[in-house]
Design a protein around this motif. Sequence first.
Motif, short mmCIF file in Angstrom:
data_model
loop_
_atom_site.label_atom_id
_atom_site.label_comp_id
_atom_site.label_asym_id
_atom_site.label_seq_id
_atom_site.Cartn_x
_atom_site.Cartn_y
_atom_site.Cartn_z
N VAL A 50 0.86 -1.19 0.00
CA VAL A 50 0.00 0.00 0.00
C VAL A 50 0.88 1.23 0.00
N ASN A 51 0.46 2.29 -0.69
CA ASN A 51 1.26 3.51 -0.69
C ASN A 51 0.72 4.47 0.39
N PRO A 52 1.48 5.54 0.69
CA PRO A 52 1.04 6.47 1.74
C PRO A 52 -0.33 7.05 1.49
N ALA A 53 -0.69 7.30 0.21
CA ALA A 53 -2.02 7.86 -0.08
C ALA A 53 -3.11 6.90 0.35
N PHE A 54 -2.83 5.58 0.26
CA PHE A 54 -3.80 4.57 0.70
C PHE A 54 -4.02 4.70 2.20
N GLU A 55 -2.89 4.83 2.93
CA GLU A 55 -3.01 4.94 4.38
C GLU A 55 -3.83 6.17 4.77
N LYS A 56 -3.58 7.28 4.06
CA LYS A 56 -4.30 8.52 4.36
C LYS A 56 -5.78 8.40 4.03
N LEU A 57 -6.11 7.78 2.89
CA LEU A 57 -7.50 7.67 2.45
C LEU A 57 -8.30 6.74 3.34
N THR A 58 -7.72 5.56 3.67
CA THR A 58 -8.50 4.53 4.38
C THR A 58 -8.35 4.60 5.88
N GLY A 59 -7.26 5.22 6.33
CA GLY A 59 -7.03 5.26 7.77
C GLY A 59 -6.33 4.02 8.30
N TYR A 60 -6.07 3.05 7.40
CA TYR A 60 -5.37 1.84 7.81
C TYR A 60 -3.87 2.03 7.58
N PRO A 61 -3.03 1.90 8.64
CA PRO A 61 -1.59 1.94 8.41
C PRO A 61 -1.14 0.68 7.69
N ALA A 62 0.04 0.75 7.07
CA ALA A 62 0.51 -0.37 6.26
C ALA A 62 0.64 -1.65 7.09
N GLU A 63 1.16 -1.52 8.33
CA GLU A 63 1.40 -2.72 9.12
C GLU A 63 0.11 -3.45 9.47
N GLU A 64 -1.06 -2.74 9.47
CA GLU A 64 -2.33 -3.39 9.75
C GLU A 64 -3.00 -3.89 8.49
N THR A 65 -2.46 -3.47 7.34
CA THR A 65 -3.12 -3.80 6.07
C THR A 65 -2.46 -4.98 5.38
N LEU A 66 -1.13 -5.02 5.39
CA LEU A 66 -0.43 -6.10 4.69
C LEU A 66 -0.83 -7.44 5.27
N GLY A 67 -1.11 -8.36 4.39
CA GLY A 67 -1.57 -9.68 4.80
C GLY A 67 -3.07 -9.81 4.88
N GLU A 68 -3.79 -8.63 4.86
CA GLU A 68 -5.25 -8.65 4.83
C GLU A 68 -5.73 -8.68 3.38
N THR A 69 -7.01 -8.85 3.22
CA THR A 69 -7.61 -8.79 1.89
C THR A 69 -8.40 -7.50 1.76
N PRO A 70 -8.76 -7.09 0.55
CA PRO A 70 -9.56 -5.86 0.38
C PRO A 70 -10.90 -5.89 1.09
N ARG A 71 -11.27 -7.05 1.66
CA ARG A 71 -12.54 -7.10 2.38
C ARG A 71 -12.59 -6.12 3.54
N ILE A 72 -11.40 -5.74 4.05
CA ILE A 72 -11.41 -4.80 5.17
C ILE A 72 -11.98 -3.44 4.76
N LEU A 73 -12.04 -3.18 3.45
CA LEU A 73 -12.56 -1.90 2.95
C LEU A 73 -14.06 -1.94 2.65
N LYS A 74 -14.67 -3.10 2.71
CA LYS A 74 -16.08 -3.23 2.31
C LYS A 74 -16.97 -2.41 3.24
N SER A 75 -17.95 -1.72 2.61
CA SER A 75 -18.91 -0.90 3.38
C SER A 75 -20.26 -1.58 3.50
N GLY A 76 -20.44 -2.68 2.74
CA GLY A 76 -21.74 -3.32 2.75
C GLY A 76 -22.69 -2.76 1.72
N GLU A 77 -22.24 -1.76 0.94
CA GLU A 77 -23.10 -1.16 -0.08
C GLU A 77 -23.27 -2.09 -1.28
#
Length: 620
Positions: A50-77
């Motif tokens: 993930v790049n710094p802009a990702f961290e800023k947009l999503t609020g997830y730091p890199a260390e909490e994101t790496l190893g996860e799947t994009p499901r952490i971004l799902k809003s249920g919409e």
Amino acid sequence: MGEKLGGWSSNADADAAERRGRDLSWFRRAVESSGHAVYMTSPAGVIEYVNPAFEKLTGYPAEETLGETPRILKSGERDEPYYEALWETIRAGEVWEEEIVNSRKNGEQYTAYQTIAPVFDERGEIEGFMAVLNDVTERKNAEEGLRRREERFRTMFQRHSAPMLLIDPGTGAIRNANEAATEFYGYSVDQFTEKKIQEINRLSPEEVARERRRAEREDRNHFVFDHELADGDVRTVEVHSSPIGLEDGTLLFSIVHDITARVEYERELERHKELVENVPVGIYRNTAGEAGTFVEINPAMVEMFDADSAEELLDQPVSRLYVDSVRREAFSKAVQENGRVTEAELELETLSGETFWGSVSAIVSTVDGETYFDGVIQDITARKEYEQRLEDQRDDLEVLNQMVRHDIRNDLQLVLAYAQTLEEYVDPEGQEYLDTVLESAHNAVELTKTARDVAEVMLQTESSREGVAFWRVLERQLEGIATSFPDAEVSVDGELPRVTVLADELLESVFRNLLKNAIQHNDKERAEVAVSATMCADHVEVRIADNGPGVPEAQRAEIFGKGEKGIESEGTGIGLYLVSTLLEGWGGSVWVEDNEPEGAIFTVELPRAEHSIGNDRDRS
């Protein structure tokens, strides 16, 4: 962060590896510096970078994101079939582009335009996926706000009671009209959208286009036009027109108000103002009370009171212009108590000290809680002077009337008495002269009666009508005529109606003059006079017919004029004038027509007292 990105390599030669390393280093720096959020996953969808802009947009730091799947971004919409289609597309080697609503770490939702593309190795195999997120939340919010505002606008547009139009500023085509516009103009919405505003506006197409451009540039947004309705009626309208951005593009939003009545009222006010400014009568408004001052005056007031300017007259207290302060206070009080006073005659004074008579009328008006007197002043000095001259002439006429009625008539009666005494002492030769003296004396006595009656008419200030038993008056005059003219044949056809008429004591003069006229101006050896009367619904007609020479048609209107004489008449001509004047004052009339086979008929019309207001009493 970015372990795999740095480790992607091949077994190429060292130069190629070095170039690739430089390219990857440049690519890494570009991605790191990008303003768009970028993340990369394995073929299985595990986030590896993930790049710094990702961290800023999503609020997830890199260390909490790496190893996860994009499901952490799902809003249920989005539902599962959506994501299945997404994976199916990118695993097939195609690019996925679409707006998506994601959730930040804190649960806040945002909208992003997401592009996901597969990353291929040298063999063409997918070794991962790269996703780029462009935050479009602000744009979407702005679009949503615009959509809601436009929805509210269209709701307001349709429901508003004022006629509204949406107009293409370039062509003048009417794009839409609300219900109030269809009612006002008489066109349906479909008919409106087939028209251009220049077909409704009475200005030339060039002028309409010029005004549209001014509205579009916002140089001006208020206009007054004449618009033609579907039925051909032309109304004056006030138009407020401004550009507005809608899904259809920029249109002119025009609000229309019918001001026809207001414009006509303003024109009427302008005409009234012009009349007030030019009428030769003083018009004013002043505050009420003893210390009243002028608020408004017209030019005639300035001239009437000899002021140098309107300002000079406005500076004067109202009381300054009245000669008699007591009468001015009484006039002011009467206006205040009664609400109006009409044609009060007051003596006024100009600023130069000259006095004149004015006829003053005023009414009370209330404006914003303040009480004013609105009045009109007419200079009646000339009339008052004329009235005074008439009064002086009346006094002189009264003196003359007394002389005619008493002094002259008494002397004539004395002449008659002595002349009759002389009949015993004159011989046949002198009798002819004596008869002439007696006839002239009798005529002079009758003339004094007529003069007395004329004087009384002229001295009357107003017509005094009362109920008079006309048949009794007529019968007495018939008896008197029969005695005075024994050689004449005087008859009454039928019975005289027993009704009262509106007249006064001078009614006997009317009948006496008409009966004498029928006999004295008769050219036959034996004068014949027939009298008849008919009772009508609201009046009585009395006809006096003779067998004399008649009256030529050309002279019939003239013989009732002052001083006009009948054919070969030697009289003064005042008798018939008196008859006409008296009847006119009572509301009656007299006219003459031919008698058959010869002679004239004088017809008198008298109003019946029973059918008139003011029947005081039965006078006989």
